[in-house]
Design a protein around this motif. Structure first.
Motif, mmCIF file in Angstrom:
data_model
loop_
_atom_site.group_PDB
_atom_site.id
_atom_site.type_symbol
_atom_site.label_atom_id
_atom_site.label_comp_id
_atom_site.label_asym_id
_atom_site.label_seq_id
_atom_site.Cartn_x
_atom_site.Cartn_y
_atom_site.Cartn_z
ATOM 1 N N LYS A 140 6.800 1.619 0.413
ATOM 2 C CA LYS A 140 5.952 0.966 1.280
ATOM 3 C C LYS A 140 5.468 -0.167 0.785
ATOM 4 O O LYS A 140 4.806 -0.824 1.611
ATOM 5 N N HIS A 141 5.909 -0.662 -0.535
ATOM 6 C CA HIS A 141 5.275 -1.722 -1.236
ATOM 7 C C HIS A 141 5.716 -3.220 -0.665
ATOM 8 O O HIS A 141 6.764 -3.090 0.109
ATOM 9 N N GLU A 142 4.822 -4.105 -0.593
ATOM 10 C CA GLU A 142 5.277 -5.266 -0.177
ATOM 11 C C GLU A 142 6.185 -6.044 -1.203
ATOM 12 O O GLU A 142 5.598 -6.193 -2.397
ATOM 13 N N ARG A 143 7.359 -6.553 -0.574
ATOM 14 C CA ARG A 143 8.375 -7.084 -1.692
ATOM 15 C C ARG A 143 7.838 -8.659 -1.582
ATOM 16 O O ARG A 143 7.844 -9.290 -0.223
ATOM 17 N N ASN A 144 7.890 -9.341 -2.693
ATOM 18 C CA ASN A 144 7.622 -10.670 -2.990
ATOM 19 C C ASN A 144 8.853 -11.243 -3.413
ATOM 20 O O ASN A 144 9.442 -11.049 -4.490
ATOM 21 N N ILE A 145 9.493 -12.347 -2.711
ATOM 22 C CA ILE A 145 10.696 -12.879 -3.137
ATOM 23 C C ILE A 145 10.385 -14.341 -3.662
ATOM 24 O O ILE A 145 9.457 -14.945 -3.055
ATOM 25 N N ARG A 146 10.825 -14.920 -4.872
ATOM 26 C CA ARG A 146 10.735 -16.074 -5.151
ATOM 27 C C ARG A 146 10.839 -17.164 -4.096
ATOM 28 O O ARG A 146 11.908 -17.173 -3.382
ATOM 29 N N PRO A 147 10.410 -18.259 -4.106
ATOM 30 C CA PRO A 147 10.255 -19.211 -2.974
ATOM 31 C C PRO A 147 11.570 -19.926 -2.803
ATOM 32 O O PRO A 147 11.909 -20.473 -1.947
#
Length: 272
Positions: A112-119
């Protein structure tokens, strides 16, 4: 005759015992059902204790008076400086050798963690793979899956790289981008689509005379018809987008060529 015995003094009646009322201990609002499981959830207790009434409210805190920690004492003598600062409360003489274990909240699961993708990793970006059997190949980013993995393709006709998932840490995002705004990724291409079968990859074979008892044979992977259809669908969209560019010949050669470093080339000095 014996002298008459004096009569025993009558006993005074005992004072009545004062009945002390014991305080009734009520049941806790949120009690333990056993094995660390409580009756109400955190959300339910938020409403039962009416904490929503205090959300956003700020009460100014009263300023606390700081207690003095040192005292200045006069000291006699010509060479002693006249005064000396003394601690009012002595420091501890014992310190624990190990820090206390802190408990952390663990209600959120990893999935359920929020995934952060490189911009710089957007759909249509040409990436360089850094790991795996296709390391060094240039691929096109087709989509980002809910698990945080990147879905890339070669296309297969250019460099034999099929639809694959790869973590963003094993990818270099280049400044070359392809316009895939008209293409929509099929909904069934998700993380469950790429999961492997739980069946063992090894299969025992009947032993022949003169062969080893533990002879085993690996089952060869064969892509399904669904995989072939999806690969063709995605590759057609990517090749069509490449064909619309003015530098299509250069871009095709760029995607087919593998990436590598020559002598006196350093990746931190390169601009991708």
């Amino acid at each position: 005759m014996a002298p008459p015995q004096p009569k025993a003094a009558a006993k005074a009646p005992a004072a009545p015992k004062s009945r002390v009322k014991k305080a009734k201990l009520g049941k806790a609002r949120n009690y333990d059902l056993g094995n660390g499981i409580v009756r109400f959830s955190k959300t339910k207790m938020f409403h039962k204790t009416a904490k929503y009434k205090f959300v956003g409210k700020k009460n100014p805190k009263a300023p606390k008076t700081k207690k003095a920690t040192i005292a200045v004492k006069p000291i006699g003598g010509e060479k002693n400086g006249g005064t000396r600062t003394v601690l009012l409360r002595r420091r501890k003489s014992f310190y624990p050798t190990q820090d206390k274990i802190k408990t952390h909240r663990h209600h959120k699961c990893f999935r359920k963690h929020e995934r952060n993708i490189r911009p710089n990793l957007t759909v249509g970006t040409v990436c360089i793979l850094l790991a795996g059997r296709h390391a060094g190949k240039r691929v096109v980013l087709v989509g980002v899956l809910p698990s945080g993995l990147l879905l890339v393709t070669g296309p297969f006709a250019f460099n034999s790289c099929p639809l694959r998932r790869i973590p963003q840490r094993y990818v270099i995002g280049t400044s070359t981008k392809i316009d895939l705004s008209d293409f929509k990724l099929p909904a069934h291409l998700n993380d469950a689509y790429f999961k492997k079968n739980k069946k063992s990859a090894k299969r025992s074979v009947k032993r022949k005379e003169g062969e080893d008892i533990f002879a085993t044979k690996k089952e060869k992977y064969v892509p399904s018809e669904q995989r072939k259809t999806d690969q063709k669908l995605v590759d057609e969209a990517v090749i069509k987008a490449v064909g619309k560019r003015e530098d299509k010949k250069v871009l095709r050669g760029y995607l087919k060529a593998a990436f590598g470093l020559r002598s006196s080339q350093f990746p931190h000095r390169l601009r991708f």
